[in-house]
Each structure stands twice: as C-alpha cells, then as structure tokens.
Design a protein around this motif. Sequence first.
Motif, short mmCIF file in Angstrom:
data_model
loop_
_atom_site.label_atom_id
_atom_site.label_comp_id
_atom_site.label_asym_id
_atom_site.label_seq_id
_atom_site.Cartn_x
_atom_site.Cartn_y
_atom_site.Cartn_z
N ARG A 111 -6.00 -17.41 -8.34
CA ARG A 111 -5.42 -18.05 -7.16
C ARG A 111 -6.39 -18.01 -5.98
NH1 ARG A 111 -0.37 -17.14 -7.85
NH2 ARG A 111 -0.50 -14.95 -7.39
N GLN A 112 -7.03 -16.84 -5.82
CA GLN A 112 -7.98 -16.71 -4.72
C GLN A 112 -9.10 -17.73 -4.87
OE1 GLN A 112 -8.02 -14.92 -2.07
NE2 GLN A 112 -6.27 -13.58 -2.41
N LYS A 115 -7.86 -21.28 -4.29
CA LYS A 115 -7.49 -21.56 -2.91
C LYS A 115 -8.71 -21.99 -2.09
CE LYS A 115 -6.47 -18.47 0.10
NZ LYS A 115 -5.88 -17.19 0.54
N PRO A 145 0.78 -25.72 3.02
CA PRO A 145 0.28 -24.56 3.78
C PRO A 145 -1.23 -24.65 4.03
CG PRO A 145 1.78 -23.83 2.09
CD PRO A 145 1.58 -25.29 1.86
N LEU A 146 -1.97 -25.16 3.03
CA LEU A 146 -3.42 -25.28 3.21
C LEU A 146 -3.75 -26.29 4.30
CD1 LEU A 146 -4.74 -25.22 -0.47
CD2 LEU A 146 -4.63 -23.37 1.18
N ARG A 169 -3.05 -24.80 7.60
CA ARG A 169 -4.06 -23.83 8.01
C ARG A 169 -5.33 -24.52 8.50
NH1 ARG A 169 -6.48 -18.78 5.43
NH2 ARG A 169 -4.58 -18.61 4.24
N LYS A 206 -4.80 -25.93 11.83
CA LYS A 206 -4.77 -24.90 12.87
C LYS A 206 -6.17 -24.43 13.21
CE LYS A 206 -2.29 -21.48 11.70
NZ LYS A 206 -1.15 -20.72 11.21
N GLU A 207 -7.04 -24.45 12.19
CA GLU A 207 -8.42 -24.05 12.43
C GLU A 207 -9.24 -25.15 13.09
OE1 GLU A 207 -8.68 -21.05 8.57
OE2 GLU A 207 -9.67 -22.97 8.53
N GLY A 249 -0.38 -18.13 -2.28
CA GLY A 249 -0.58 -16.80 -1.72
C GLY A 249 -1.52 -16.82 -0.54
N SER A 250 -1.51 -17.87 0.21
CA SER A 250 -2.51 -17.97 1.26
C SER A 250 -2.17 -17.15 2.50
CB SER A 250 -2.74 -19.42 1.65
OG SER A 250 -1.52 -20.02 1.99
N THR A 251 -1.10 -16.38 2.42
CA THR A 251 -0.96 -15.34 3.45
C THR A 251 -1.97 -14.30 3.06
OG1 THR A 251 0.77 -14.49 2.05
CG2 THR A 251 1.45 -15.57 4.06
N ASP A 252 -3.04 -14.25 3.77
CA ASP A 252 -4.16 -13.42 3.31
C ASP A 252 -3.82 -11.94 3.37
OD1 ASP A 252 -7.16 -15.21 4.17
OD2 ASP A 252 -6.14 -14.85 2.30
N ASP A 253 -4.43 -11.21 2.45
CA ASP A 253 -4.25 -9.77 2.51
C ASP A 253 -5.12 -9.17 3.61
OD1 ASP A 253 -5.95 -9.44 -0.69
OD2 ASP A 253 -6.26 -10.73 1.03
N GLU A 267 -6.65 -17.26 9.35
CA GLU A 267 -5.54 -17.62 10.21
C GLU A 267 -5.72 -17.08 11.62
OE1 GLU A 267 -1.74 -18.01 7.27
OE2 GLU A 267 -2.63 -16.09 7.62
#
Lengths: 126, 239
Positions: free
Chosen positions: A6-7, A10, A50-51, A54, A57-58, B227-231, B237
């Motif tokens: 996923r990482q 993304k 969501p991407l 984001r 927003k950036e 899961g783009s709420t980053d750890d 963000e």
Amino acid sequence: MENKIRQLRKGILELAILGALENQTHYGYSLIRHLTRDRAIELTEGTIYPLLSRLAKEGLISARWTASSQGPPRKYYALTESGREAYEVLQGEFILLQDLVARASAPSDEDLNSKPGEIEVSEGTK
Amino acid sequence: MTHELSDQVQSIVDNYLGRVRKHLKGLPEADRDELVLEIYSHIYESYMEAETEDEVQRVLDVLDRLGEPSEVVVSRLSGTIKSMGRSRNLPFYILTGFLISIFGIPLGIGGLALLVALGVTLAALTFTYFLTAGVLVIASWVTGIVTLIRISHPEFLGSYINTLSQFVDPPLGTILDLIGAGICLLLGLGMIWLGRHVPRGARFLFGLVGETFHSLRRRTLTAIGAGSTDDKPNGPELA
C-alpha cells in the motif's frame, strides 16, 4: 506485506495522478478511467479522492467545479505550477529508482564468473 | 440531487452518501457538502457509463468499485482535522485527528472510551507507585530513628511501633533494624529514581498500543492509498 504494498502504491499513484494531469484536466471519475484504461491495474476507486484532496491541499493541483452538460457538476483538477515542478523532480527520481530496482536483481558484469556467495554489491547500482 | 436516476437507484445512492456523510461528522459543513457532491458526481458518471442491464445491480457494482464509505473518507477526515488544528492553533484538533487515525472511524466512541480508561488506569498506577515509594522512605526513617532512640530508651513507643530489637536482643536486633531501614530507604529512593523513567515508559506503552491499532486498521483497509493517514505525524499533510 499488504502495508508495504500500500505504501509503495500510494506514492506511485500520487505520481501517476500528477502525470495524468500534466497535459489535461480531469474530474475524479475521468481520472480513474484514464489510469485504469488498459485494465493493467485495479483500483478501489474511492481511495483516489483522499489522494486528490491531499495533493490539492499541498498546492500541487488545483480544483474547480464546472457544470456538466448532463448530470451533477464535476470537480475538475489541474496541475499547478508547483505541481508541474514537483512532477518533473519526482518523475526523474522515479526513473532512477526503477533503474535501481531493475539493476539490483541482475548480476553485475564482473560478478558473472564468480561463485554464489561471492557476489558483492557493485558500484554501478548506487 | 435528481438527475434522471430511478427512485430505487436514487435511494440506494442516497443511503451510501448518507453513510459517507456520517463518517464526516466534525468536518465543516461546506467541506462535507463538497465531498459528498464529488462522490455523488463520481457515482453518477460511473453509473451512466456502466452497461449492466439490471439497474440495481448496476449501481451496486458502481458502489462496490468505489469502496466502503470509510475508505473514501478516513484519511481525508483526519488530514483535515490536523490542518484545522494548525490554522487555529488548537492542539485539541491535532489530538482528535491523531485519535481518529489510530482508532479509525469504525471504533469511534468505543475507541475513545478505551483510551480514556487506559489513561485513568495509568494515572492510578503512577499515583500508587509514588505513594508506595514515599511510604517506604518514610517507614525507613521512622524505623531508623525509633531504633536509635531505643538503644537508650528500650520502651520508647513500644506499644505503637514494632521493631526487631523488641524480639531479638540488642545489639543484633538493633543492627538488623538498621539494615532493614536501610533496605527500605534504598528501595524507596530506587523507586523514585526509576519513577523518572515512568513518563518515557508510558509514552512507549501508548506508542505500542497506538501502533497495534494502526496496523490493525490498515490491515482492514484493502485498498490502495486508503491508509494515507500517515504514520508519521510530520508527513506531507503537515507540509
């Protein structure tokens, strides 16, 4: 493992979104259709939003609501100037990384005749 | 929101959007409306393009490809709250965003309650720990002083405080008493010294709990980028 996948996806998906917006604007659905047009990759479509949010927003992409000839209005996204710069840099980096991965698993020239276990990381793969 | 969808299809879509909206509680009204409208636009486009005959099956396919409402909104919600915290300089929002990231929307109030319970337990444990340490130190001093006084006045406070010197003849009893007092003092001071590490230990513990929930939640979200709420709290963000 899923987390790793996923990482990886993304980050690359963000890059792909920037690339898709390089030469044309897209609304969410058309962007998804564009990215999946040759059916090489399957998306859970909702996760693109969501991407997009984001990236907007950036300040890498901008968004604008536009009326549609039929149906509800569409939210069009376009690459901003800083998004264009970011895309250039990231794409260059991505190509280097792609090259790194491709070369990493291939034996390097001087190691071709050596026995297994003697293989060392060659300078060229840096 | 009526754009030539049949009543049945429209009600399925409305139900889905209602669930999306529910997941967005806490967002400013305008942001919520905008996201819901964007999702609605997506559903409409996707539905109009699909070719399945049966229209109910068609809209269900569309929603299936779109994913669960929580997947569509989770990372966006916590990201937004983080940015609210930044602009208004209210750490509370950062905390809320963080909590939502950890526990995910599905756990909601239950997750918060669990965290509060954990916090209370930890506070109680900390309090008890330092209480014990304090009692040990005080007890060692009292024992030491009483023992020393009893060298000359054996009956001093005899009925209130028992020490070994009452049962074992001096000087052995006195020596044992002093050794006991010394051990108590060392234990107490040792606990207080260790106590300085309690906050760090607590942070570690909370980090561990948080990480576990985080990875659990990630595992349940099967989609790309969900899961783009980053750890990392200082992920993009916060840029």
